[in-house]
Design an enzyme around this catalytic site. Structure first.
Site, PDB file in Angstrom:
ATOM      1  N   GLN A   1     -10.444 -92.516-120.555  1.00  0.00           N
ATOM      2  CA  GLN A   1     -11.760 -91.879-120.631  1.00  0.00           C
ATOM      3  C   GLN A   1     -12.485 -92.316-121.908  1.00  0.00           C
ATOM      4  O   GLN A   1     -11.922 -92.253-123.001  1.00  0.00           O
ATOM      5  CB  GLN A   1     -11.587 -90.347-120.588  1.00  0.00           C
ATOM      6  CG  GLN A   1     -12.882 -89.570-120.521  1.00  0.00           C
ATOM      7  CD  GLN A   1     -13.652 -89.758-119.218  1.00  0.00           C
ATOM      8  OE1 GLN A   1     -13.077 -90.020-118.171  1.00  0.00           O
ATOM      9  NE2 GLN A   1     -14.963 -89.638-119.291  1.00  0.00           N
TER      10      GLN A   1
ATOM     11  N   ASP B   1     -11.691 -98.823-113.461  1.00  0.00           N
ATOM     12  CA  ASP B   1     -13.053 -98.740-113.999  1.00  0.00           C
ATOM     13  C   ASP B   1     -13.800-100.059-113.832  1.00  0.00           C
ATOM     14  O   ASP B   1     -15.021-100.112-113.991  1.00  0.00           O
ATOM     15  CB  ASP B   1     -12.998 -98.428-115.503  1.00  0.00           C
ATOM     16  CG  ASP B   1     -13.201 -96.952-115.804  1.00  0.00           C
ATOM     17  OD1 ASP B   1     -13.971 -96.310-115.083  1.00  0.00           O
ATOM     18  OD2 ASP B   1     -12.580 -96.472-116.774  1.00  0.00           O
TER      19      ASP B   1
ATOM     20  N   LYS C   1     -11.613 -85.440-112.107  1.00  0.00           N
ATOM     21  CA  LYS C   1     -10.964 -86.625-111.541  1.00  0.00           C
ATOM     22  C   LYS C   1      -9.589 -86.242-110.991  1.00  0.00           C
ATOM     23  O   LYS C   1      -9.218 -86.664-109.897  1.00  0.00           O
ATOM     24  CB  LYS C   1     -10.846 -87.732-112.601  1.00  0.00           C
ATOM     25  CG  LYS C   1     -12.191 -88.389-112.892  1.00  0.00           C
ATOM     26  CD  LYS C   1     -12.209 -89.257-114.142  1.00  0.00           C
ATOM     27  CE  LYS C   1     -13.636 -89.746-114.421  1.00  0.00           C
ATOM     28  NZ  LYS C   1     -13.789 -90.481-115.685  1.00  0.00           N
TER      29      LYS C   1
HETATM   30  N1  GUN Z   1     -17.092 -92.097-119.732  1.00  0.00           N
HETATM   31  C1  GUN Z   1     -18.295 -91.987-119.128  1.00  0.00           C
HETATM   32  N2  GUN Z   1     -18.327 -92.729-117.997  1.00  0.00           N
HETATM   33  C2  GUN Z   1     -17.122 -93.320-117.881  1.00  0.00           C
HETATM   34  C3  GUN Z   1     -16.551 -94.189-116.923  1.00  0.00           C
HETATM   35  O1  GUN Z   1     -17.166 -94.593-115.929  1.00  0.00           O
HETATM   36  N3  GUN Z   1     -15.271 -94.562-117.165  1.00  0.00           N
HETATM   37  C4  GUN Z   1     -14.581 -94.146-118.240  1.00  0.00           C
HETATM   38  N4  GUN Z   1     -13.345 -94.587-118.390  1.00  0.00           N
HETATM   39  N5  GUN Z   1     -15.074 -93.333-119.159  1.00  0.00           N
HETATM   40  C5  GUN Z   1     -16.351 -92.914-118.972  1.00  0.00           C
END
Ligand code: GUN
Length: 285
Positions: A97, A120, A53
């Site tokens: 996360q 998100d 990311k």
């Molecule tokens: N962990 C796995 N997928 C995601 C996601 O789309 N967002 C976040 N914040 N954590 C994740």
């Protein structure tokens, strides 16, 4: 043989579009989109995602910040960081996360993030906006699935869409997005009776169950569009989706591979959500 939907290529094109839009935004408004990613603990998979990311942000011309807390961090420590990021004008997107360690209540943390910075799309305010059909950040993976369908030229209105999996991150928001585009939507889950009878009705079949290769060839209608959201690692180390690809390939008209299908779209949509959040937050009133 079906057309294989190339998520790597589609995501690359979108990321390039975002990079150009970011240059224009900076020239006109002086604003550079900023994303803060918070990682609690050192789960290896999460670390890889967070690193990707950050790299994607840099390539798009965004500012990004990675904040790490130890696995034993208290809920209050994470809350303090979120409050600080909520008030930081250089930060337009906040991503915590998941999964979080057990001592931290995930839903409480999600609700502490300012809805305008919730890239998100997990905050109840944004979930409600999606439900009502109003604009706002939408969970990245479902948004990525919609982009794959649109950029492949798949008609959605009036088609039978079947989603296998009812998670808050993928299945439920995707159902709302498909519904907003006038599909007839069915969500299946572990208690669904006669699953193959339901999946065989699908013009658009989305597998998001987290169960390796559970969608077999005979569960797919001839000519269907098959979107595989699953990423599972087999005992031999092989990455597979929720769809048995070799079988599905004989029935589908379009199909996404794993890896290289939906996966790369998620980060592209995170960038898109962050750019849009920066635009909304900094727009003159
Ligand atoms: N962990 C796995 N997928 C995601 C996601 O789309 N967002 C976040 N914040 N954590 C994740």
């Amino acid at each position: 043989m079906p057309e294989i939907i190339n998520g790597n290529e589609i995501a690359r094109v979108i990321r390039e579009e975002i990079r150009k839009e970011t240059v224009v935004m900076r020239e006109i408004t002086g604003v550079t989109p900023g994303l803060a990613v918070v990682l609690v603990g050192d789960d290896p998979a999460s670390r890889i995602y967070v690193r990707r990311k950050g790299r994607a942000c840099a390539e798009a011309g965004f500012l990004s910040r990675e904040i790490r807390l130890p696995a034993a961090a208290a809920e209050g420590e994470l809350l303090d960081i979120i409050v600080q990021l909520n008030g930081d004008p250089a930060v337009h997107g906040i991503l915590v996360q998941l999964p979080l360690p057990r001592q931290i209540r995930t839903q409480m943390i999600i609700e502490a993030i300012a809805p305008a910075k919730d890239v998100d799309g997990f905050h109840p305010v944004n979930v409600g906006r999606l439900m009502a059909g109003n604009p706002g950040p939408v969970s990245c993976t479902p948004r990525g699935v919609m982009e794959l369908l649109d950029r492949t030229g798949v008609d959605i209105a009036g088609r039978e869409a079947v989603i296998v999996g009812r998670s808050n991150i993928v299945g439920k928001p995707l159902a709302l997005l498909l519904l907003a585009r006038h599909a007839t939507v069915t969500i299946c889950h572990t208690r669904t009776q006669r699953l193959p009878d339901v999946t065989r009705r699908a013009d658009i079949l989305v597998a998001a169950a987290g169960s390796p290769e559970m969608i077999r060839g005979d569960m797919i209608k001839e000519g269907a569009v098959v979107i595989d959201v699953g990423i599972n690692r087999r005992d031999d180390g092989r990455l597979v989706g929720d769809v048995a690809f070799a079988e599905a390939e004989r029935r589908a008209a379009y199909i996404t591979p794993v890896p290289g299908g939906v996966g790369p779209m998620t980060i592209a949509m995170l960038l898109r959500n962050t750019l849009e959040a920066a635009r909304r937050i900094t727009a003159p009133v």
